[in-house]
Design an enzyme around this catalytic site. Structure first.
Site, PDB file in Angstrom:
ATOM      1  N   ASN A   1     -12.018 -16.037  -1.614  1.00  0.00           N
ATOM      2  CA  ASN A   1     -12.055 -15.641  -0.206  1.00  0.00           C
ATOM      3  C   ASN A   1     -13.399 -15.137   0.296  1.00  0.00           C
ATOM      4  OD1 ASN A   1      -9.490 -16.421   0.478  1.00  0.00           O
ATOM      5  ND2 ASN A   1      -8.589 -14.528  -0.278  1.00  0.00           N
TER       6      ASN A   1
ATOM      7  N   HIS B   1       2.073 -10.836  -1.658  1.00  0.00           N
ATOM      8  CA  HIS B   1       1.818 -10.994  -3.088  1.00  0.00           C
ATOM      9  C   HIS B   1       2.286  -9.786  -3.864  1.00  0.00           C
ATOM     10  CE1 HIS B   1      -0.427 -14.271  -1.559  1.00  0.00           C
ATOM     11  NE2 HIS B   1      -1.343 -13.508  -1.010  1.00  0.00           N
TER      12      HIS B   1
ATOM     13  N   GLY C   1      -5.951 -15.576  -6.319  1.00  0.00           N
ATOM     14  CA  GLY C   1      -6.492 -15.327  -7.651  1.00  0.00           C
ATOM     15  C   GLY C   1      -5.637 -15.941  -8.740  1.00  0.00           C
TER      16      GLY C   1
END
Ligand SMILES: *[C@@H]1O[C@H](CO)[C@@H](O)[C@H](O)[C@H]1NC(C)=O
Ligand SMILES: *[C@@H]1O[C@H](CO)[C@@H](O)[C@H](O)[C@H]1NC(C)=O
Ligand SMILES: *[C@@H]1O[C@H](CO)[C@@H](O)[C@H](O)[C@H]1NC(C)=O
Ligand SMILES: *[C@@H]1O[C@H](CO)[C@@H](O)[C@H](O)[C@H]1NC(C)=O
Ligand SMILES: *[C@@H]1O[C@H](CO)[C@@H](O)[C@H](O)[C@H]1NC(C)=O
Ligand SMILES: *[C@@H]1O[C@H](CO)[C@@H](O)[C@H](O)[C@H]1NC(C)=O
Ligand SMILES: *[C@@H]1O[C@H](CO)[C@@H](O)[C@H](O)[C@H]1NC(C)=O
Ligand SMILES: *[C@@H]1O[C@H](CO)[C@@H](O)[C@H](O)[C@H]1NC(C)=O
Length: 430
Positions: free
Chosen positions: A247, A404, A359
């Site tokens: 990002n 997340h 990730g």
């Protein structure tokens, strides 16, 4: 009889509803409490201010225009036990550092059966311990095990794990003309039944072949946690053959010592195009993007146009701007036939969340590209092991999102670390 059945149906419905609410609320709670959102928030001051996380912004205090720096003092202080107990990292040989990509198997992989030494005790300052008593995040952190040290790569275990990944998620990580040719359709992986027809114009956006084959001996996978601040891990990160980042996390200037600078693959969230670059509404915004991207040298930019429909045109816009400015960086689009199954894979293994984080997707892709994967900046809490506050990202203190589940993901990284499949670095590199 019919009445009884109706009554039964009502009971069943109520039970379902209760179970549903219970599940949902634990899920939401868990996430709100602990999960950092993707780095949608920008490091620029103008975009930063509205989003300081409630856990770190003191109520009366006015927000400063600069990102809050971590309170962690990295210089060796008089209370030396606080700084010396951090588990040291394995030093990485800097002679392997090279912008060109070392061929696979060039790394000297140590297969010797190194004994795992017991981890040093962690001495948390008693007053700090007292201050943190009752803090849910801190409590959760205590319940997580510490990982085996020193880390030793286990090729057998890594190959076994790769085989598992191959079975669930063996498609190319990125879209190519081969895996999605003209006249085929693309199935969005996060949005139900949405599909996209691959016209010739669409296919022109894809590379002929998968550019991310397994080629690299050693990769650094860099997350954005505040744990990296003051870590001094820049050199270790940069000494890998291939460096992946998330990002558009910043690398230059003040961050270089902690996070390094070399970058071969960096992700960009479609929502960043809206929030940060205002969908390139004018030349200034385009130039801003080009300037930001120049920090990363000759990198590939990874976007996910085929997860959610809203991301498609935004990703295309980025690609078009890169073309317009004749940038040497190249765009790659995540293959929904990779990210979809990867998301399911981690869910099955116990990551309870709406969707895996960037990730996690990238770490999984890295296992396909690299022999050894070394993780830095993955840490799901806003404290380090000594109870010192950490900012949310190493570059800002944006708010915590819900989509997340970073603690669950971290647990998976710990497992893989202990198996010798990936190397999870959470300590200091100096
Ligand atoms: C650290 O964070 C806690 C809560 O997360 C907060 O109450 C405290 O004020 C912070 N301490 C410092 C020194 O910023
Ligand atoms: C860190 O600790 C050192 C030594 O105790 C001290 O001189 C320095 O001012 C501290 N820095 C910060 C930012 O607290
Ligand atoms: C640090 O640890 C040593 C023993 O490991 C102890 O003797 C000493 O008092 C400790 N110092 C502080 C500041 O806690
Ligand atoms: C780095 O790459 C260059 C060009 O391929 C090569 O000449 C050099 O020997 C490499 N250096 C190291 C330390 O591998
Ligand atoms: C490496 O992993 C394999 C398979 O999981 C295991 O059987 C073996 O004991 C491991 N080797 C070492 C040195 O830990
Ligand atoms: C795609 O479909 C069109 C219309 O059916 C056809 O004319 C064209 O040849 C096809 N292209 C390829 C590459 O199959
Ligand atoms: C471009 O758009 C941004 C964001 O709306 C705005 O702040 C800026 O003034 C615009 N620049 C020009 C030259 O129009
Ligand atoms: C991609 O996945 C979808 C289901 O999500 C499937 O229908 C399609 O056949 C897959 N495409 C390829 C090229 O594997």
């Amino acid at each position: 009889m019919a009445e009884q059945r109706n009554w039964l149906a009502v009971v069943v419905l109520i039970v379902y509803a209760l179970v549903g609410i219970a599940t949902f609320s634990t899920f939401i709670n868990f996430d709100n409490q602990y999960t950092p959102v993707q780095a949608v928030r920008m490091r620029e001051n103008d975009l930063l201010s509205p989003s300081v996380s409630p856990s770190t912004a003191s109520p009366g205090k006015k927000q400063t225009s600069k990102p809050a720096l971590p309170t962690k003092n990295t210089s060796t202080s008089s209370s030396s036990n606080l700084t010396s107990t951090e588990v040291p990292l394995i030093r990485i040989d800097p002679s392997r550092s090279n912008q060109t990509h070392a061929p696979l198997h060039s790394a000297k992989i140590d297969h010797s059966t190194q004994k795992h030494t017991p981890l040093p005790a962690i001495t948390v300052d008693p007053s700090r311990r007292k201050a943190l008593a009752g803090n849910k995040e801190w409590k959760q952190m205590q319940d997580f095990p510490r990982v085996k040290q020193p880390w030793v790569y286990n090729k057998t275990a890594a190959d076994n794990f790769r085989k598992e990944l191959e079975e669930c998620c063996g498609e190319d990580p990125v879209v190519t003309k081969k895996n999605h040719p003209v006249n085929s359709t693309i199935q969005y992986d996060a949005e139900g039944k949405s599909r996209l027809y691959v016209s010739e114009a669409v296919a022109r956006r894809f590379p002929d072949e998968n550019p991310l084959k397994k080629t690299y001996a050693r990769c650094s996978m860099v997350g954005s946690s505040g744990i990296l601040s003051g870590s001094g891990c820049g050199k270790a990160i940069d000494s890998a053959d291939f460096v992946l980042r998330c990002n558009l996390a910043p690398v230059a200037g003040q961050f270089k010592a902690d996070v390094g600078q070399r970058t071969h693959l960096i992700t960009m969230n479609p929502s960043m195009v809206q929030n940060r670059y205002k969908v390139f509404r004018n030349k200034t915004m385009k130039e801003r993007f080009v300037r930001d991207l120049s920090e990363y040298g000759n990198t590939r930019v990874w976007m996910t146009p085929f997860s959610y429909k809203f991301g498609t045109s935004l990703s295309y816009r980025v690609q078009d701007v890169m073309k317009e400015f004749k940038l040497k960086q190249q765009m790659v689009f995540a293959n929904p036939n990779f990210t979809g199954p990867v998301n399911t894979f981690w869910k099955r293994r116990g990551v309870r969340s709406f969707r895996s984080s960037t990730g996690m997707f990238l770490m999984t892709a890295a296992l396909r590209i690299c022999e050894e994967v070394h993780l830095y900046g993955f840490w799901p809490w806003h404290f380090d092991r000594l109870g010192r506050n950490l900012t949310h990202h190493y570059f800002d203190n944006s708010k915590v999102g819900w989509a997340h589940n970073f603690p669950h993901e971290f647990r998976q990284y710990q497992k893989l670390h202990n198996m010798g499949v990936i190397h999870l670095n959470t300590g200091s590199c100096t």
